[in-house]
Design a protein around this motif. Sequence first.
Motif, PDB file in Angstrom:
ATOM      1  N   ASP A   3     -48.179  25.333  13.130  1.00 45.26           N
ATOM      2  CA  ASP A   3     -48.347  26.042  14.400  1.00 45.26           C
ATOM      3  C   ASP A   3     -47.126  25.938  15.298  1.00 45.26           C
ATOM      4  O   ASP A   3     -46.813  26.872  16.039  1.00 45.26           O
ATOM      5  CB  ASP A   3     -49.586  25.524  15.135  1.00 45.26           C
ATOM      6  N   LEU A   6     -44.836  28.641  14.236  1.00 44.13           N
ATOM      7  CA  LEU A   6     -45.339  29.937  14.675  1.00 44.13           C
ATOM      8  C   LEU A   6     -45.055  30.171  16.153  1.00 44.13           C
ATOM      9  O   LEU A   6     -44.668  31.271  16.559  1.00 44.13           O
ATOM     10  CB  LEU A   6     -46.842  30.039  14.419  1.00 44.13           C
ATOM     11  N   LEU A  10     -42.760  33.142  17.869  1.00 45.05           N
ATOM     12  CA  LEU A  10     -43.230  33.970  18.987  1.00 45.05           C
ATOM     13  C   LEU A  10     -42.280  33.881  20.178  1.00 45.05           C
ATOM     14  O   LEU A  10     -41.907  34.909  20.762  1.00 45.05           O
ATOM     15  CB  LEU A  10     -44.638  33.543  19.407  1.00 45.05           C
ATOM     16  N   ALA A  56     -50.790  37.231  23.227  1.00 45.27           N
ATOM     17  CA  ALA A  56     -50.572  37.274  21.782  1.00 45.27           C
ATOM     18  C   ALA A  56     -51.550  36.359  21.059  1.00 45.27           C
ATOM     19  O   ALA A  56     -52.136  36.745  20.034  1.00 45.27           O
ATOM     20  CB  ALA A  56     -49.125  36.892  21.456  1.00 45.27           C
ATOM     21  N   TYR A  57     -51.736  35.159  21.579  1.00 48.84           N
ATOM     22  CA  TYR A  57     -52.697  34.253  20.957  1.00 48.84           C
ATOM     23  C   TYR A  57     -54.113  34.812  21.059  1.00 48.84           C
ATOM     24  O   TYR A  57     -54.903  34.705  20.117  1.00 48.84           O
ATOM     25  CB  TYR A  57     -52.620  32.865  21.591  1.00 48.84           C
ATOM     26  N   ALA A  60     -54.457  37.649  18.490  1.00 43.72           N
ATOM     27  CA  ALA A  60     -54.559  37.110  17.130  1.00 43.72           C
ATOM     28  C   ALA A  60     -55.943  36.520  16.887  1.00 43.72           C
ATOM     29  O   ALA A  60     -56.522  36.695  15.804  1.00 43.72           O
ATOM     30  CB  ALA A  60     -53.480  36.060  16.901  1.00 43.72           C
ATOM     31  N   SER A  64     -58.681  37.939  14.183  1.00 43.91           N
ATOM     32  CA  SER A  64     -59.273  37.022  13.214  1.00 43.91           C
ATOM     33  C   SER A  64     -60.798  37.045  13.296  1.00 43.91           C
ATOM     34  O   SER A  64     -61.481  37.079  12.275  1.00 43.91           O
ATOM     35  CB  SER A  64     -58.746  35.611  13.449  1.00 43.91           C
ATOM     36  N   GLY A  76     -57.398  32.355  11.321  1.00 49.58           N
ATOM     37  CA  GLY A  76     -56.618  32.384  12.555  1.00 49.58           C
ATOM     38  C   GLY A  76     -55.130  32.195  12.358  1.00 49.58           C
ATOM     39  O   GLY A  76     -54.310  32.871  12.974  1.00 49.58           O
ATOM     40  N   ARG A  77     -54.755  31.248  11.515  1.00 48.63           N
ATOM     41  CA  ARG A  77     -53.330  30.990  11.298  1.00 48.63           C
ATOM     42  C   ARG A  77     -52.649  32.192  10.666  1.00 48.63           C
ATOM     43  O   ARG A  77     -51.540  32.570  11.054  1.00 48.63           O
ATOM     44  CB  ARG A  77     -53.142  29.752  10.429  1.00 48.63           C
ATOM     45  N   SER A  79     -53.602  35.299  10.922  1.00 52.12           N
ATOM     46  CA  SER A  79     -53.572  36.346  11.939  1.00 52.12           C
ATOM     47  C   SER A  79     -52.413  36.128  12.896  1.00 52.12           C
ATOM     48  O   SER A  79     -51.692  37.074  13.248  1.00 52.12           O
ATOM     49  CB  SER A  79     -54.895  36.366  12.696  1.00 52.12           C
ATOM     50  N   ARG A  80     -52.209  34.889  13.314  1.00 48.94           N
ATOM     51  CA  ARG A  80     -51.071  34.578  14.196  1.00 48.94           C
ATOM     52  C   ARG A  80     -49.753  34.827  13.490  1.00 48.94           C
ATOM     53  O   ARG A  80     -48.821  35.391  14.075  1.00 48.94           O
ATOM     54  CB  ARG A  80     -51.151  33.128  14.680  1.00 48.94           C
ATOM     55  N   PHE A  84     -47.077  37.429  15.029  1.00 49.70           N
ATOM     56  CA  PHE A  84     -45.817  36.901  15.551  1.00 49.70           C
ATOM     57  C   PHE A  84     -44.632  37.371  14.720  1.00 49.70           C
ATOM     58  O   PHE A  84     -43.563  37.663  15.250  1.00 49.70           O
ATOM     59  CB  PHE A  84     -45.850  35.373  15.606  1.00 49.70           C
TER      60      PHE A  84
END
Length: 135
Positions: A3, A6, A10, A56-57, A60, A64, A76-77, A79-80, A84
């Motif tokens: 994360d 990520l 971003l 953005a979060y 995402a 998700s 979720g990860r 999707s992020r 990003f």
Amino acid sequence: MPDRTLLGVLMIALLFFLIAQAPARAREAYLDPTVSFEARMGGALMGVMFIMPLLAYGLAALVSALSHLTPWPVDGRHSRLALFWALLAVVPAMLLAGLVQGFVGPGPALNLAHAVAGIGFLLIWGAGLSALRAT
């Protein structure tokens, strides 16, 4: 990708988005000197570097959550990562759109630059989601 990486992707993308807004803010400050360039860039800084990461979060997470209603769920990860990475990949088009907005101003050229950036973003984001849901 962890994360923290990520978040770095971003923030780098959003830093370039902020840089892309500088020519337009300079043009606006020149045409209307009642608000200085620094104040305009300060507002852009607040919007791009502080508000956009939250949006953005949230986007995402929404993608998700909604994807779990389909036969092709995306966690979720992933999707992020797709969102990003798409934002980072569209940076050259955003820089071009910023230059067009700053030097040419409103008109068909700016509409075309924004359309190219928007369509490119959607295609890259969709391709990323498609690739990551298969894993």
